[in-house]
Enzyme design. Structure first.
Site: not given
Ligand code: PBG
Length: 338
Positions: A209, A262
Protein backbone atom coordinates in the site's frame (compact mmCIF):
# COMPACT_ATOMS: atom_id res chain seq x y z
CA UNK A 1 17.25 -18.23 -38.64
CA UNK A 2 13.52 -18.82 -38.55
CA UNK A 3 11.41 -16.25 -36.77
CA UNK A 4 14.20 -14.10 -35.44
CA UNK A 5 12.27 -13.07 -32.37
CA UNK A 6 11.34 -15.34 -29.47
CA UNK A 7 7.73 -14.15 -29.55
CA UNK A 8 7.17 -14.69 -33.25
CA UNK A 9 6.19 -18.05 -34.75
CA UNK A 10 8.81 -20.11 -36.54
CA UNK A 11 8.45 -18.46 -39.90
CA UNK A 12 11.12 -17.48 -42.37
CA UNK A 13 11.28 -13.66 -42.52
CA UNK A 14 10.98 -13.80 -46.30
CA UNK A 15 7.61 -15.54 -46.00
CA UNK A 16 5.64 -13.72 -43.32
CA UNK A 17 2.62 -15.93 -42.93
CA UNK A 18 1.81 -14.67 -39.43
CA UNK A 19 -0.75 -11.87 -39.80
CA UNK A 20 -2.16 -10.87 -36.40
CA UNK A 21 -5.21 -9.20 -37.92
CA UNK A 22 -6.55 -12.59 -39.07
CA UNK A 23 -7.81 -13.22 -35.54
CA UNK A 24 -9.37 -9.79 -35.15
CA UNK A 25 -11.91 -10.11 -37.94
CA UNK A 26 -15.06 -10.84 -35.97
CA UNK A 27 -16.33 -10.35 -32.43
CA UNK A 28 -16.69 -14.10 -31.94
CA UNK A 29 -13.11 -14.75 -32.94
CA UNK A 30 -11.82 -11.83 -30.88
CA UNK A 31 -13.64 -13.09 -27.81
CA UNK A 32 -12.51 -16.65 -28.39
CA UNK A 33 -8.82 -15.74 -28.38
CA UNK A 34 -9.05 -13.13 -25.63
CA UNK A 35 -6.34 -13.88 -23.05
CA UNK A 36 -8.03 -12.12 -20.15
CA UNK A 37 -11.60 -12.24 -18.85
CA UNK A 38 -13.41 -9.75 -16.70
CA UNK A 39 -16.34 -11.09 -14.73
CA UNK A 40 -18.63 -10.10 -11.89
CA UNK A 41 -17.22 -12.87 -9.66
CA UNK A 42 -14.04 -10.87 -9.14
CA UNK A 43 -15.66 -7.66 -7.94
CA UNK A 44 -15.69 -6.15 -4.47
CA UNK A 45 -17.67 -2.97 -3.74
CA UNK A 46 -16.53 -0.64 -0.93
CA UNK A 47 -19.29 0.80 1.30
CA UNK A 48 -19.12 3.53 3.95
CA UNK A 49 -21.26 2.93 7.04
CA UNK A 50 -22.21 5.81 9.34
CA UNK A 51 -24.57 6.19 12.31
CA UNK A 52 -28.21 7.18 11.96
CA UNK A 53 -31.26 6.02 10.02
CA UNK A 54 -32.28 6.71 6.45
CA UNK A 55 -29.07 8.69 5.97
CA UNK A 56 -27.45 8.96 2.56
CA UNK A 57 -24.76 11.62 2.59
CA UNK A 58 -23.28 12.08 -0.86
CA UNK A 59 -19.49 12.39 -1.08
CA UNK A 60 -18.82 15.43 -3.24
CA UNK A 61 -15.59 14.17 -4.77
CA UNK A 62 -16.97 10.68 -5.50
CA UNK A 63 -20.17 11.10 -7.54
CA UNK A 64 -22.54 8.17 -6.93
CA UNK A 65 -20.91 7.19 -3.60
CA UNK A 66 -22.52 8.02 -0.23
CA UNK A 67 -21.93 7.59 3.47
CA UNK A 68 -24.82 5.34 4.46
CA UNK A 69 -26.59 4.55 7.71
CA UNK A 70 -26.78 0.79 8.36
CA UNK A 71 -30.33 0.45 6.97
CA UNK A 72 -29.16 2.14 3.75
CA UNK A 73 -26.01 -0.02 3.65
CA UNK A 74 -28.38 -2.96 3.64
CA UNK A 75 -30.41 -1.43 0.84
CA UNK A 76 -27.40 -0.73 -1.39
CA UNK A 77 -25.77 -4.08 -0.63
CA UNK A 78 -29.02 -5.85 -1.53
CA UNK A 79 -29.19 -4.01 -4.86
CA UNK A 80 -25.53 -4.66 -5.60
CA UNK A 81 -25.85 -8.34 -4.71
CA UNK A 82 -28.92 -8.63 -6.96
CA UNK A 83 -26.94 -7.02 -9.78
CA UNK A 84 -24.23 -9.67 -9.33
CA UNK A 85 -21.68 -8.12 -6.97
CA UNK A 86 -20.53 -11.00 -4.73
CA UNK A 87 -18.64 -9.04 -2.06
CA UNK A 88 -18.44 -5.75 -0.20
CA UNK A 89 -15.60 -4.04 1.68
CA UNK A 90 -16.86 -2.13 4.72
CA UNK A 91 -15.50 1.12 6.12
CA UNK A 92 -16.92 2.92 9.15
CA UNK A 93 -17.38 6.57 10.02
CA UNK A 94 -17.99 6.67 13.78
CA UNK A 95 -19.79 9.36 15.80
CA UNK A 96 -16.89 9.86 18.14
CA UNK A 97 -13.19 9.81 17.39
CA UNK A 98 -10.50 9.71 20.08
CA UNK A 99 -6.79 9.02 20.54
CA UNK A 100 -7.14 5.27 20.99
CA UNK A 101 -9.62 4.55 18.18
CA UNK A 102 -12.21 3.14 20.61
CA UNK A 103 -14.83 3.04 17.87
CA UNK A 104 -12.74 0.63 15.81
CA UNK A 105 -13.11 -2.27 18.24
CA UNK A 106 -16.32 -1.34 20.07
CA UNK A 107 -18.65 -4.34 20.26
CA UNK A 108 -21.43 -2.18 18.88
CA UNK A 109 -19.22 -0.05 16.63
CA UNK A 110 -20.53 1.11 13.29
CA UNK A 111 -18.77 -1.54 11.19
CA UNK A 112 -19.75 -4.26 13.67
CA UNK A 113 -23.42 -3.19 13.39
CA UNK A 114 -23.25 -3.12 9.61
CA UNK A 115 -21.62 -6.57 9.47
CA UNK A 116 -24.31 -8.09 11.70
CA UNK A 117 -27.09 -6.58 9.62
CA UNK A 118 -25.53 -7.72 6.35
CA UNK A 119 -24.80 -11.27 7.46
CA UNK A 120 -28.34 -11.57 8.83
CA UNK A 121 -30.13 -10.31 5.72
CA UNK A 122 -27.68 -11.37 2.99
CA UNK A 123 -25.84 -14.43 4.31
CA UNK A 124 -24.39 -15.22 0.88
CA UNK A 125 -22.83 -11.81 0.38
CA UNK A 126 -19.11 -11.98 1.24
CA UNK A 127 -18.44 -9.30 3.84
CA UNK A 128 -14.87 -8.03 4.01
CA UNK A 129 -14.00 -5.43 6.65
CA UNK A 130 -11.26 -2.85 6.39
CA UNK A 131 -9.18 -3.06 9.57
CA UNK A 132 -7.61 0.30 10.31
CA UNK A 133 -7.60 2.95 13.00
CA UNK A 134 -7.50 6.19 10.99
CA UNK A 135 -11.27 6.66 10.70
CA UNK A 136 -11.58 6.28 14.48
CA UNK A 137 -8.62 8.43 15.57
CA UNK A 138 -9.16 12.13 16.33
CA UNK A 139 -5.85 12.85 14.56
CA UNK A 140 -6.61 10.68 11.53
CA UNK A 141 -3.46 8.55 11.63
CA UNK A 142 -3.52 4.77 11.19
CA UNK A 143 -1.74 4.11 14.49
CA UNK A 144 -1.22 5.50 17.98
CA UNK A 145 0.47 8.89 17.93
CA UNK A 146 3.26 9.99 20.25
CA UNK A 147 2.84 13.75 19.94
CA UNK A 148 6.02 14.84 21.71
CA UNK A 149 8.15 12.59 19.55
CA UNK A 150 6.03 13.30 16.46
CA UNK A 151 5.83 9.59 15.79
CA UNK A 152 3.28 6.95 14.88
CA UNK A 153 4.00 4.13 17.32
CA UNK A 154 4.18 0.73 15.69
CA UNK A 155 3.97 -1.98 18.33
CA UNK A 156 1.37 -0.37 20.62
CA UNK A 157 -0.88 0.01 17.57
CA UNK A 158 -0.77 -3.73 16.86
CA UNK A 159 -2.87 -4.55 19.92
CA UNK A 160 -5.64 -2.21 18.80
CA UNK A 161 -5.56 -3.54 15.26
CA UNK A 162 -5.79 -7.12 16.51
CA UNK A 163 -8.72 -6.20 18.77
CA UNK A 164 -10.42 -4.54 15.82
CA UNK A 165 -10.01 -7.60 13.60
CA UNK A 166 -11.34 -9.92 16.31
CA UNK A 167 -14.36 -7.70 16.93
CA UNK A 168 -15.13 -7.74 13.19
CA UNK A 169 -14.88 -11.53 13.15
CA UNK A 170 -17.14 -11.73 16.22
CA UNK A 171 -19.72 -9.64 14.38
CA UNK A 172 -19.55 -12.15 11.51
CA UNK A 173 -17.07 -10.71 9.01
CA UNK A 174 -16.09 -13.29 6.39
CA UNK A 175 -12.66 -11.75 5.69
CA UNK A 176 -10.63 -9.09 7.49
CA UNK A 177 -8.43 -6.68 5.52
CA UNK A 178 -5.76 -4.76 7.47
CA UNK A 179 -4.88 -1.49 5.67
CA UNK A 180 -2.81 0.29 8.32
CA UNK A 181 0.71 -0.66 7.13
CA UNK A 182 2.15 -1.11 10.64
CA UNK A 183 4.95 -3.69 10.68
CA UNK A 184 3.91 -7.06 12.08
CA UNK A 185 0.17 -6.46 12.00
CA UNK A 186 -0.69 -9.56 10.00
CA UNK A 187 1.08 -11.75 12.57
CA UNK A 188 -0.65 -9.94 15.44
CA UNK A 189 -4.06 -10.23 13.79
CA UNK A 190 -3.60 -13.91 12.83
CA UNK A 191 -2.56 -14.75 16.38
CA UNK A 192 -5.50 -12.88 17.92
CA UNK A 193 -8.00 -14.43 15.51
CA UNK A 194 -6.67 -17.91 16.26
CA UNK A 195 -6.81 -17.40 20.02
CA UNK A 196 -10.35 -16.04 19.63
CA UNK A 197 -11.44 -19.20 17.82
CA UNK A 198 -11.50 -17.61 14.35
CA UNK A 199 -8.94 -19.90 12.77
CA UNK A 200 -11.03 -20.02 9.58
CA UNK A 201 -11.27 -16.26 9.05
CA UNK A 202 -9.01 -15.31 6.12
CA UNK A 203 -6.80 -12.21 6.06
CA UNK A 204 -6.63 -10.08 2.95
CA UNK A 205 -3.55 -7.94 3.61
CA UNK A 206 -3.11 -4.52 2.04
CA UNK A 207 0.47 -5.69 1.55
CA UNK A 208 1.83 -3.16 -0.94
CA UNK A 209 0.00 0.00 0.00
CA UNK A 210 1.60 3.19 -1.24
CA UNK A 211 1.50 6.68 0.25
CA UNK A 212 -0.63 7.93 -2.61
CA UNK A 213 -2.26 11.22 -3.57
CA UNK A 214 -4.94 9.09 -5.24
CA UNK A 215 -6.56 8.54 -1.80
CA UNK A 216 -7.64 12.19 -1.62
CA UNK A 217 -11.39 11.69 -2.26
CA UNK A 218 -11.53 8.72 0.14
CA UNK A 219 -10.33 10.88 2.99
CA UNK A 220 -13.32 13.13 2.41
CA UNK A 221 -15.54 10.04 2.26
CA UNK A 222 -14.16 8.50 5.46
CA UNK A 223 -13.34 11.78 7.18
CA UNK A 224 -9.91 10.33 7.86
CA UNK A 225 -7.41 12.90 6.57
CA UNK A 226 -4.43 13.14 8.97
CA UNK A 227 -4.72 16.33 11.04
CA UNK A 228 -0.95 16.81 10.90
CA UNK A 229 1.87 15.32 8.87
CA UNK A 230 1.22 12.59 6.34
CA UNK A 231 1.31 8.81 6.06
CA UNK A 232 4.76 8.52 4.53
CA UNK A 233 6.35 7.00 7.64
CA UNK A 234 4.15 3.91 7.30
CA UNK A 235 2.78 3.69 3.75
CA UNK A 236 5.20 2.85 0.93
CA UNK A 237 7.23 5.22 -1.18
CA UNK A 238 5.83 5.24 -4.76
CA UNK A 239 9.41 5.00 -6.02
CA UNK A 240 9.86 1.46 -4.71
CA UNK A 241 9.10 -1.88 -6.33
CA UNK A 242 11.60 -4.30 -4.76
CA UNK A 243 10.38 -3.19 -1.35
CA UNK A 244 6.82 -4.13 -2.34
CA UNK A 245 8.00 -7.70 -2.85
CA UNK A 246 9.51 -7.71 0.63
CA UNK A 247 6.30 -6.31 2.11
CA UNK A 248 4.27 -9.03 0.38
CA UNK A 249 6.74 -11.76 1.42
CA UNK A 250 6.50 -10.58 5.00
CA UNK A 251 2.70 -10.52 5.03
CA UNK A 252 2.56 -14.01 3.54
CA UNK A 253 5.08 -15.27 6.09
CA UNK A 254 2.95 -13.72 8.85
CA UNK A 255 -0.18 -15.49 7.66
CA UNK A 256 -1.88 -13.45 4.95
CA UNK A 257 -4.19 -15.58 2.81
CA UNK A 258 -4.57 -12.97 0.07
CA UNK A 259 -2.53 -9.88 -0.73
CA UNK A 260 -3.37 -6.50 -2.19
CA UNK A 261 -1.69 -3.84 -4.28
CA UNK A 262 -3.03 -0.33 -3.85
CA UNK A 263 -3.59 1.93 -5.78
CA UNK A 264 -4.06 -0.05 -8.98
CA UNK A 265 -3.63 1.90 -12.20
CA UNK A 266 -0.31 3.60 -11.43
CA UNK A 267 1.04 0.35 -9.91
CA UNK A 268 0.31 -2.32 -12.52
CA UNK A 269 4.00 -3.28 -12.60
CA UNK A 270 3.80 -4.06 -8.89
CA UNK A 271 0.65 -6.08 -9.40
CA UNK A 272 2.34 -8.10 -12.12
CA UNK A 273 5.45 -8.75 -10.08
CA UNK A 274 3.51 -9.69 -6.97
CA UNK A 275 1.36 -12.16 -8.88
CA UNK A 276 4.23 -13.75 -10.82
CA UNK A 277 6.56 -13.87 -7.80
CA UNK A 278 4.19 -15.32 -5.22
CA UNK A 279 1.23 -16.74 -7.15
CA UNK A 280 -1.00 -15.80 -4.23
CA UNK A 281 -4.58 -14.63 -4.63
CA UNK A 282 -3.99 -10.98 -5.41
CA UNK A 283 -6.33 -8.02 -5.19
CA UNK A 284 -6.09 -4.67 -6.96
CA UNK A 285 -7.75 -1.68 -5.33
CA UNK A 286 -8.91 0.91 -7.88
CA UNK A 287 -8.91 3.69 -5.31
CA UNK A 288 -11.05 6.77 -4.87
CA UNK A 289 -8.90 9.08 -7.01
CA UNK A 290 -8.95 6.62 -9.90
CA UNK A 291 -12.74 6.53 -9.69
CA UNK A 292 -13.10 10.31 -9.35
CA UNK A 293 -10.87 11.04 -12.34
CA UNK A 294 -12.98 8.84 -14.58
CA UNK A 295 -16.23 10.28 -13.20
CA UNK A 296 -15.07 13.86 -13.64
CA UNK A 297 -13.83 13.40 -17.20
CA UNK A 298 -16.98 11.46 -18.11
CA UNK A 299 -19.19 14.20 -16.66
CA UNK A 300 -17.48 16.66 -19.00
CA UNK A 301 -18.12 14.31 -21.90
CA UNK A 302 -14.40 13.87 -22.44
CA UNK A 303 -14.28 10.10 -22.03
CA UNK A 304 -16.70 7.19 -22.11
CA UNK A 305 -17.13 6.10 -18.46
CA UNK A 306 -18.17 2.56 -19.25
CA UNK A 307 -15.44 1.86 -21.81
CA UNK A 308 -12.68 3.45 -19.75
CA UNK A 309 -13.70 1.74 -16.49
CA UNK A 310 -13.87 -1.69 -18.15
CA UNK A 311 -10.53 -1.12 -19.90
CA UNK A 312 -8.83 -0.10 -16.65
CA UNK A 313 -10.21 -3.15 -14.80
CA UNK A 314 -9.20 -5.43 -17.67
CA UNK A 315 -5.70 -3.98 -17.42
CA UNK A 316 -5.60 -4.90 -13.73
CA UNK A 317 -6.70 -8.43 -14.56
CA UNK A 318 -4.07 -8.67 -17.32
CA UNK A 319 -1.42 -7.47 -14.85
CA UNK A 320 -2.34 -10.32 -12.51
CA UNK A 321 -5.23 -9.30 -10.27
CA UNK A 322 -7.68 -11.99 -9.22
CA UNK A 323 -9.82 -9.63 -7.17
CA UNK A 324 -10.91 -6.13 -8.20
CA UNK A 325 -12.01 -3.65 -5.57
CA UNK A 326 -13.89 -0.85 -7.28
CA UNK A 327 -16.50 1.81 -6.47
CA UNK A 328 -17.96 1.01 -9.90
CA UNK A 329 -18.66 -2.65 -9.03
CA UNK A 330 -22.44 -2.47 -9.40
CA UNK A 331 -22.29 -0.52 -12.68
CA UNK A 332 -19.68 -2.94 -13.98
CA UNK A 333 -22.06 -5.85 -13.38
CA UNK A 334 -24.69 -4.09 -15.48
CA UNK A 335 -22.18 -3.25 -18.22
CA UNK A 336 -20.89 -6.83 -18.38
CA UNK A 337 -24.43 -8.10 -18.91
CA UNK A 338 -25.40 -5.84 -21.63
C1 PBG B 1 -7.44 3.42 5.52
C2 PBG B 1 -7.67 3.34 4.07
C3 PBG B 1 -7.49 4.33 3.07
C4 PBG B 1 -7.97 3.78 1.88
C5 PBG B 1 -8.40 2.50 2.18
N1 PBG B 1 -8.18 2.24 3.51
C6 PBG B 1 -7.02 5.72 3.17
C7 PBG B 1 -5.62 6.00 3.47
O1 PBG B 1 -4.79 5.13 3.68
O2 PBG B 1 -5.34 7.21 3.58
C8 PBG B 1 -8.03 4.47 0.55
C9 PBG B 1 -9.11 3.98 -0.35
C10 PBG B 1 -9.39 4.84 -1.51
O3 PBG B 1 -8.75 5.89 -1.75
O4 PBG B 1 -10.32 4.49 -2.26
N2 PBG B 1 -6.13 3.45 5.94
Amino acid sequence: MPGGHPHLPMTAPAFPTYRPRRLRQSPVLRRMVAETQLSAQQLVMPLFARPGRKERRPIGSMPGVCQLSVDEVLKDATAAFAAGVPAVLLFGIPDIKDEKASGAYARNGIVQQAVRALKKELPELLVITDVCLCEYMSHGHCGIVHRAAGKILNDPSLKLLARTAVSHAEAGADVVAPSDMMDGRVRAIRAALDVGGFTDTPILAYAAKYASAFYGPFREAAESAPQFGDRRSYQMNPANAEEALREVALDIAEGADMVMVKPALAYLDILHRVKTTFGYPTAAYAVSGEYSMIKAAAAKGWIDERAVTLEALLGMRRAGADILITYSAKDVCGWLKG
